[in-house]
Design a protein around this motif. Structure first.
Motif, PDB file in Angstrom:
ATOM      1  N   ARG A  57       0.846  -1.200   0.000  1.00 50.36           N
ATOM      2  CA  ARG A  57       0.000   0.000   0.000  1.00 50.36           C
ATOM      3  C   ARG A  57       0.878   1.244   0.000  1.00 50.36           C
ATOM      4  O   ARG A  57       1.764   1.401   0.831  1.00 50.36           O
ATOM      5  N   CYS A  58       0.633   2.134  -0.953  1.00 51.24           N
ATOM      6  CA  CYS A  58       1.380   3.375  -1.059  1.00 51.24           C
ATOM      7  C   CYS A  58       0.403   4.542  -1.009  1.00 51.24           C
ATOM      8  O   CYS A  58      -0.772   4.362  -0.702  1.00 51.24           O
ATOM      9  N   ASN A  59       0.881   5.702  -1.325  1.00 49.76           N
ATOM     10  CA  ASN A  59       0.059   6.911  -1.249  1.00 49.76           C
ATOM     11  C   ASN A  59      -0.860   7.016  -2.461  1.00 49.76           C
ATOM     12  O   ASN A  59      -0.484   7.561  -3.493  1.00 49.76           O
ATOM     13  N   GLY A  60      -2.069   6.470  -2.342  1.00 56.62           N
ATOM     14  CA  GLY A  60      -3.047   6.585  -3.420  1.00 56.62           C
ATOM     15  C   GLY A  60      -3.065   5.424  -4.390  1.00 56.62           C
ATOM     16  O   GLY A  60      -3.857   5.415  -5.339  1.00 56.62           O
ATOM     17  N   ASP A  62      -1.705   0.905  -4.950  1.00 54.19           N
ATOM     18  CA  ASP A  62      -1.061  -0.313  -4.463  1.00 54.19           C
ATOM     19  C   ASP A  62      -0.135  -0.829  -5.556  1.00 54.19           C
ATOM     20  O   ASP A  62      -0.433  -0.698  -6.756  1.00 54.19           O
ATOM     21  N   LYS A 135      -4.641  10.400  -9.245  1.00 53.66           N
ATOM     22  CA  LYS A 135      -3.954   9.399  -8.429  1.00 53.66           C
ATOM     23  C   LYS A 135      -2.679   8.911  -9.093  1.00 53.66           C
ATOM     24  O   LYS A 135      -1.733   8.496  -8.423  1.00 53.66           O
ATOM     25  N   SER A 138       0.381  10.406  -7.833  1.00 52.43           N
ATOM     26  CA  SER A 138       0.874  10.018  -6.515  1.00 52.43           C
ATOM     27  C   SER A 138       1.875   8.875  -6.570  1.00 52.43           C
ATOM     28  O   SER A 138       2.406   8.457  -5.551  1.00 52.43           O
ATOM     29  N   THR A 141       5.739   8.674  -4.620  1.00 53.77           N
ATOM     30  CA  THR A 141       6.115   8.590  -3.210  1.00 53.77           C
ATOM     31  C   THR A 141       6.558   7.217  -2.729  1.00 53.77           C
ATOM     32  O   THR A 141       6.853   7.057  -1.563  1.00 53.77           O
ATOM     33  N   CYS A 142       6.593   6.200  -3.633  1.00 51.77           N
ATOM     34  CA  CYS A 142       6.772   4.850  -3.109  1.00 51.77           C
ATOM     35  C   CYS A 142       8.099   4.184  -3.444  1.00 51.77           C
ATOM     36  O   CYS A 142       8.763   3.681  -2.557  1.00 51.77           O
TER      37      CYS A 142
END
Length: 292
Positions: A57-60, A62, A135, A138, A141-142
């Motif tokens: 799970r990441c910011n917005g 998967d 999304k 986003s 961030t991961c």
């Protein structure tokens, strides 16, 4: 090289590429999970299940990561999978005669095997189809950033889509100069009302044809050069019922066809796209029809 030949040169992939992104478009939420509109996400979820991958799970969104080798091994034992990518053609070198000796027969030239090295990152966005572009931003961030030079177009371009990954809006644009053209290492999986179940086809650029998920991505990157694999879901007899049709689950027979034929074909085509991308082949693979 002539001017016309240079103009026809295909855009080249990024080099090096540490990861290729396969993004399933759909609506997030349990009530939408098995609907026709989510067939792109379903294809990735089934693939992750078959490979035993875990979703991070990441910011917005998967993400689940697999290797080319894992995908190839799965396809080799999966009924309904399509044949793998064909070996590249290699020209035979010219034979030079040696003075005082008979000409020896030419040795066969074997093309080096395709050994893609990039990881495949399966992405499911936690959003609604119509705002997929928001999304998609986003993804910054991961995961670790790809190695790119400070003056590379990816690091200079704004707005950045996947800054940590090294993907930017400029990579979705086709430059008039072939040498400057780039391809974003991203493939979107979408549903397609205009294709019956069992028909799958690539589209590398052009209009969204009414698909709001693709339209949202194109709006974000300001380009129609968004590479996508369109998975047929059929169209209702009543054209006015399209909205309800795409938001309903697949009937049992159609879902069985997806599991046994359409999804294995989808995974095969994802591998085909990824392999072609890494060797710089920008040609669009042909449409595929599987028995359902």
């Amino acid at each position: 090289m002539s001017t016309s030949a240079a103009a026809a040169a295909p855009p080249q992939p990024l080099a090096p590429v540490a990861a290729l992104y396969i993004v399933g478009l759909g609506n997030h939420g349990a009530q939408y999970r098995t609907t026709r509109h989510n067939v792109g996400v379903l294809a990735l979820e089934e693939l992750a299940d078959r490979l035993g991958l875990e979703w991070e799970r990441c910011n917005g969104y998967d993400v689940a990561t697999c290797s080319h080798a894992a995908l190839a091994n799965l396809l080799a034992t999966t009924p309904g999978a399509l044949p793998g990518p064909k070996p590249r053609k290699v020209k035979k070198p010219k034979q030079t005669a040696v003075e005082g000796s008979a000409d020896a027969p030419a040795l066969p030239v074997v093309a080096p095997p395709l050994q893609p090295s990039a990881e495949l990152r399966l992405i499911r966005l936690r959003t609604f189809m119509n705002i997929s572009g928001e999304k998609f931003k986003s993804l910054s961030t991961c995961s670790p950033r790809l190695p790119t030079a400070p003056d590379h177009p990816l690091t200079r371009s704004l707005p950045s889509l996947v800054r940590k990954e090294g993907v930017a809006a400029a990579d979705f644009k086709r430059s008039k100069s072939p040498a400057a053209s780039r391809r974003a290492p991203v493939l979107f999986l979408q549903d397609d009302l205009d294709k019956p179940i069992g028909t799958l086809g690539f589209k590398f650029t052009g209009s969204a044809a009414g698909h709001n998920g693709i339209k949202s991505i194109q709006s974000l990157v300001q380009s129609e050069a968004v590479e996508r694999l369109k998975i047929g879901i059929g169209r209702p007899l009543d054209k006015a019922d399209v909205a309800n049709f795409v938001l309903k689950p697949f009937p049992k027979a159609d879902r069985e066809a997806l599991d046994t034929a359409v999804f294995p074909a989808t995974w095969s085509l994802v591998r085909e796209w990824a392999t072609r991308f890494e060797v710089g082949d920008a040609t669009v693979p042909p449409t595929v029809k599987v028995a359902v």
